[in-house]
Design an enzyme around this catalytic site. Structure first.
Site, PDB file in Angstrom:
ATOM      1  N   ARG A   2     -12.151 -18.865   5.015  1.00 31.28           N
ATOM      2  CA  ARG A   2     -11.200 -19.137   6.091  1.00 31.28           C
ATOM      3  C   ARG A   2     -11.841 -19.253   7.464  1.00 31.28           C
ATOM      4  NH1 ARG A   2      -6.215 -15.132   4.244  1.00 31.28           N
ATOM      5  NH2 ARG A   2      -5.518 -16.424   2.489  1.00 31.28           N
ATOM      6  N   ASP A  46       0.049  -0.092  14.885  1.00 28.13           N
ATOM      7  CA  ASP A  46       0.460   1.298  15.125  1.00 28.13           C
ATOM      8  C   ASP A  46      -0.493   2.309  14.505  1.00 28.13           C
ATOM      9  OD1 ASP A  46       2.683   0.156  16.328  1.00 28.13           O
ATOM     10  OD2 ASP A  46       3.878   0.272  14.507  1.00 28.13           O
ATOM     11  N   GLU A  48      -8.641 -20.117  -4.797  1.00 20.71           N
ATOM     12  CA  GLU A  48      -8.505 -20.208  -3.352  1.00 20.71           C
ATOM     13  C   GLU A  48      -9.880 -20.186  -2.706  1.00 20.71           C
ATOM     14  OE1 GLU A  48      -4.088 -18.123  -3.002  1.00 20.71           O
ATOM     15  OE2 GLU A  48      -5.843 -17.053  -2.235  1.00 20.71           O
ATOM     16  N   HIS A  76      -3.835 -13.925  11.627  1.00 18.33           N
ATOM     17  CA  HIS A  76      -3.286 -13.625  10.300  1.00 18.33           C
ATOM     18  C   HIS A  76      -3.630 -12.235   9.780  1.00 18.33           C
ATOM     19  CE1 HIS A  76      -1.767 -14.435   6.314  1.00 18.33           C
ATOM     20  NE2 HIS A  76      -2.954 -14.270   5.759  1.00 18.33           N
ATOM     21  N   ARG A 110     -12.319 -11.789   5.485  1.00 18.38           N
ATOM     22  CA  ARG A 110     -11.642 -11.462   4.226  1.00 18.38           C
ATOM     23  C   ARG A 110     -11.523 -12.693   3.334  1.00 18.38           C
ATOM     24  NH1 ARG A 110      -6.512 -11.905   2.111  1.00 18.38           N
ATOM     25  NH2 ARG A 110      -5.582 -12.659   4.052  1.00 18.38           N
ATOM     26  N   TYR A 167       5.850 -11.464   2.896  1.00 19.65           N
ATOM     27  CA  TYR A 167       5.587 -12.860   3.228  1.00 19.65           C
ATOM     28  C   TYR A 167       4.309 -13.400   2.596  1.00 19.65           C
ATOM     29  CZ  TYR A 167       9.228 -11.869   6.600  1.00 19.65           C
ATOM     30  OH  TYR A 167      10.415 -11.489   7.179  1.00 19.65           O
ATOM     31  N   ALA A 204       0.835  -1.208   0.000  1.00 21.01           N
ATOM     32  CA  ALA A 204       0.000   0.000   0.000  1.00 21.01           C
ATOM     33  C   ALA A 204       0.864   1.251   0.000  1.00 21.01           C
ATOM     34  CB  ALA A 204      -0.930  -0.004   1.216  1.00 21.01           C
ATOM     35  N   GLN A 246       2.042 -15.206   0.261  1.00 20.63           N
ATOM     36  CA  GLN A 246       2.367 -16.305  -0.642  1.00 20.63           C
ATOM     37  C   GLN A 246       1.386 -16.419  -1.798  1.00 20.63           C
ATOM     38  OE1 GLN A 246       2.388 -19.735   1.930  1.00 20.63           O
ATOM     39  NE2 GLN A 246       4.347 -19.212   2.882  1.00 20.63           N
ATOM     40  N   GLY A 247       0.092 -16.375  -1.482  1.00 17.03           N
ATOM     41  CA  GLY A 247      -0.920 -16.788  -2.447  1.00 17.03           C
ATOM     42  C   GLY A 247      -0.947 -16.015  -3.742  1.00 17.03           C
ATOM     43  N   GLY A 248      -1.387 -14.754  -3.711  1.00 17.57           N
ATOM     44  CA  GLY A 248      -1.455 -13.992  -4.945  1.00 17.57           C
ATOM     45  C   GLY A 248      -2.386 -12.809  -4.833  1.00 17.57           C
ATOM     46  N   HIS A 267      -5.559 -17.599  10.044  1.00 17.10           N
ATOM     47  CA  HIS A 267      -5.280 -18.425   8.867  1.00 17.10           C
ATOM     48  C   HIS A 267      -5.351 -19.886   9.281  1.00 17.10           C
ATOM     49  CE1 HIS A 267      -3.505 -20.059   5.254  1.00 17.10           C
ATOM     50  NE2 HIS A 267      -3.595 -18.869   4.706  1.00 17.10           N
ATOM     51  N   GLU A 314      -4.208  -2.808   5.125  1.00 25.40           N
ATOM     52  CA  GLU A 314      -4.799  -3.547   6.241  1.00 25.40           C
ATOM     53  C   GLU A 314      -5.168  -2.664   7.424  1.00 25.40           C
ATOM     54  OE1 GLU A 314      -3.816  -7.540   8.940  1.00 25.40           O
ATOM     55  OE2 GLU A 314      -2.430  -6.899   7.370  1.00 25.40           O
ATOM     56  N   SER A 364       4.296  -7.382   6.062  1.00 28.97           N
ATOM     57  CA  SER A 364       3.452  -8.511   5.688  1.00 28.97           C
ATOM     58  C   SER A 364       3.469  -8.783   4.189  1.00 28.97           C
ATOM     59  CB  SER A 364       2.017  -8.267   6.166  1.00 28.97           C
ATOM     60  OG  SER A 364       1.952  -8.244   7.574  1.00 28.97           O
TER      61      SER A 364
END
Length: 544
Positions: A295, A225, A123, A356, A391, A50, A21, A52-54, A246, A380, A47
């Site tokens: 999820r 924060d 997914e 997550h 989400r 890290y 962002a 992974q998905g897409g 997750h 986020e 974040s």
């Protein structure tokens, strides 16, 4: 605070956060304005790196924007803002194309005559294959490109190892007119001192608050924060009871640090099963979509099975797929698991849920604008209405890109009409430095994360939430004393923010007298007919 002084830094736009962002916004703005980006650690540590998905976007001719919208609304358990969901889905493709044009390489499949098309995976919650990805390290591919281009841009300045302490608002300076942001205090970790930054606009792109929990997939910088600073600055927050766990975080009894390693939902999208210790599947017993359910459903099903069977974990198994397919699509996960003695192509992988994603946050409009003039929140940290009560997978990086674009459009248009402050209030540096207090801060940090995991986790009760709130109030009294009397440190700042966000999470959870999406309480197990957001306004007013 002490007397006014000239700011240590001046810029047109201060962006707090260096993930997808913040950096996508910085690059869009830098053609027009001078930008300063604060990064709590190294610039890429967040974040995004890290993920992974897409990224979800409609690139297939058999898919549609309407389908993406409907899938998101269903996953959000009736609490999404349809207008916000439609806004994101409509603008998804051109924002992803912006990444592609800047050099992010998404995986492709070969076609006849040497042509290529993007390999789209599926997914949980998605009715179509619409996830663009770069193997199983999409976040790394995105963040690497953004960091490289931001570092080389002459109008973007990066300040690493710098924590934002608090926003500086116009009423503190006695300025006339509507209350607006004028800059921020910054804790410079390299110099171990507080500095000031003057800006015409400030953007919070600080990510979520999953570090409030003992077990999380998030990096250490995810300490809430931006949510805490915005709240202290007078902004409304919403839906903070919806903390996404997750379903598939690695469990390893010998290496506890392995629990922070996430196993992407794309594994289940490509056919992985969830198994009990005896090897039987259980997801078909909970939902017709089985492993591809949203999820919240999958995480609760895993939690149920673990408690019913009295086991420490369940298992994820993709060994029935060809080994070459698994290694080609999930190379990062495959290599990482080997370091723990696990082979993704042959073994059942032990997994547990872990905190997550923060689905609620600072309330914003379609341009990322908050309740305070000149203050924006994107990614986020914000509550846009996209995620609702849960989400949907791969909508998170998408939200960062779309609101990075929309906030940039607004700032380019409005920034020339905003003035900066020549002087800002200096920080009081007369506080004592007591090393003994740092031990207490660490103790409080661990206590907070443990009782949040126990009392405000996947399954909740009113009694547990009230216990959590009582403990939070006691911690806040101690933290306020430390903050007023001792020199700052990164740990103190993060603990102060995490405790504030924990309080807001619990207050939102206590106010919701139903079970919806990610919020499940044994005292109110039914879902109410009307879906309403939980909005906290300054003064702890719940608007439902």
């Amino acid at each position: 605070m002490a007397h006014s002084t000239l700011p240590d830094y001046q810029c047109h736009v201060l962006i707090i956060g260096s993930g997808a962002a913040g950096l996508s916004l910085a690059l869009r703005l830098a053609a027009h304005h001078d930008v300063l980006v604060l990064s709590k650690a190294q610039i890429s540590e967040g974040s995004t790196l890290y993920a992974q998905g897409g990224i979800a976007a409609v690139f297939d001719e058999t898919d549609s924007i309407e389908s993406h919208v409907e899938d998101t609304l269903i996953a959000g358990a009736g609490l999404c803002d349809r207008e916000a969901v439609s806004f994101v889905a409509r603008n998804a493709r051109h924002c992803v194309q912006w990444l592609i044009d800047r050099g992010v390489a998404f995986d492709c499949d070969p076609l006849a005559a040497g042509d290529m098309r993007y390999h789209l995976t599926r997914e949980g919650g998605h009715s179509h294959r619409r996830i663009l990805h770069s193997a199983d390290a999409t976040g790394r591919a995105v963040e690497t490109m953004l960091v490289s281009q931001a570092l080389s841009h002459p109008r973007i300045r990066i300040l690493e190892r710098a924590n934002a302490v608090d926003l500086i608002l116009s009423d503190r300076l006695g300025l006339p007119g509507p209350r607006r942001v004028t800059g921020a205090w910054i804790w410079n970790c390299n110099r171990e001192q507080v500095e000031t930054c003057s800006a015409r606009a400030v953007v919070l792109a600080t990510g979520g608050a999953a570090k409030v929990y003992q077990y999380t997939t998030n990096p250490d910088v995810a300490s809430g924060d931006g949510i805490a600073m915005a709240w202290r600055g007078g902004c409304r927050v919403a839906n903070l009871e919806f903390n996404q766990f997750h379903p598939t975080s690695l469990f390893h009894p010998v290496h506890p640090e392995a629990r922070s390693f996430l196993l992407t939902e794309a594994l289940r999208g490509e056919g992985a099963w969830l198994l009990r210790p005896d090897g039987t599947r259980f997801m078909p017993d909970f939902d017709a979509r089985a492993e591809l359910a949203p999820r919240d459903i999958v995480a609760r099903a895993i939690d149920h099975e673990m408690k019913l069977l009295g086991v420490d974990c369940v298992y994820l198994d993709i060994s029935h797929q060809p080994p070459e397919f698994v290694r080609a699509h999930f190379p990062t996960i495959y290599e990482k698991l080997l370091t723990f003695g696990l082979d993704l192509t042959r073994d059942r992988i032990p997994i547990v849920p872990a905190a997550h994603y923060t689905c609620g946050g600072v309330m914003v409009d379609a341009r990322g604008r908050t309740d305070v003039e000149g203050l924006y929140a994107i990614g986020e940290v914000s509550c846009t209405g996209l995620h609702g009560a849960n989400r949907m997978a791969s909508n998170s990086l998408l939200e960062c890109l779309v609101y990075g674009w929309s906030a940039a459009e607004d700032l380019i248009l409005t920034l020339p009409h905003r003035a900066a402050s020549d002087a800002l209030p200096a920080w009081d540096e007369s506080r004592v430095d007591d090393a003994d207090e740092r031990v207490v801060i660490q103790h409080n940090w661990h206590e907070l994360r443990l009782f949040m995991w126990d009392y405000v986790g996947i399954m909740r009760t009113t009694r547990r939430l009230e216990r959590a709130l009582h403990r939070i109030n006691l911690l806040q009294q101690e933290i306020d004393n430390y903050y007023a009397n001792f020199r700052l440190s990164s740990d103190l700042l993060e603990l102060r923010n995490l405790t504030q966000v924990a309080e807001l999470m619990v207050r939102c959870a206590l106010a919701r007298k139903e079970s919806r999406g990610l919020h499940f309480t044994r005292d109110y197990p039914e879902i109410l007919p009307d879906a309403k957001p939980s909005i906290l306004a300054p003064g702890y007013i719940i608007k439902r």
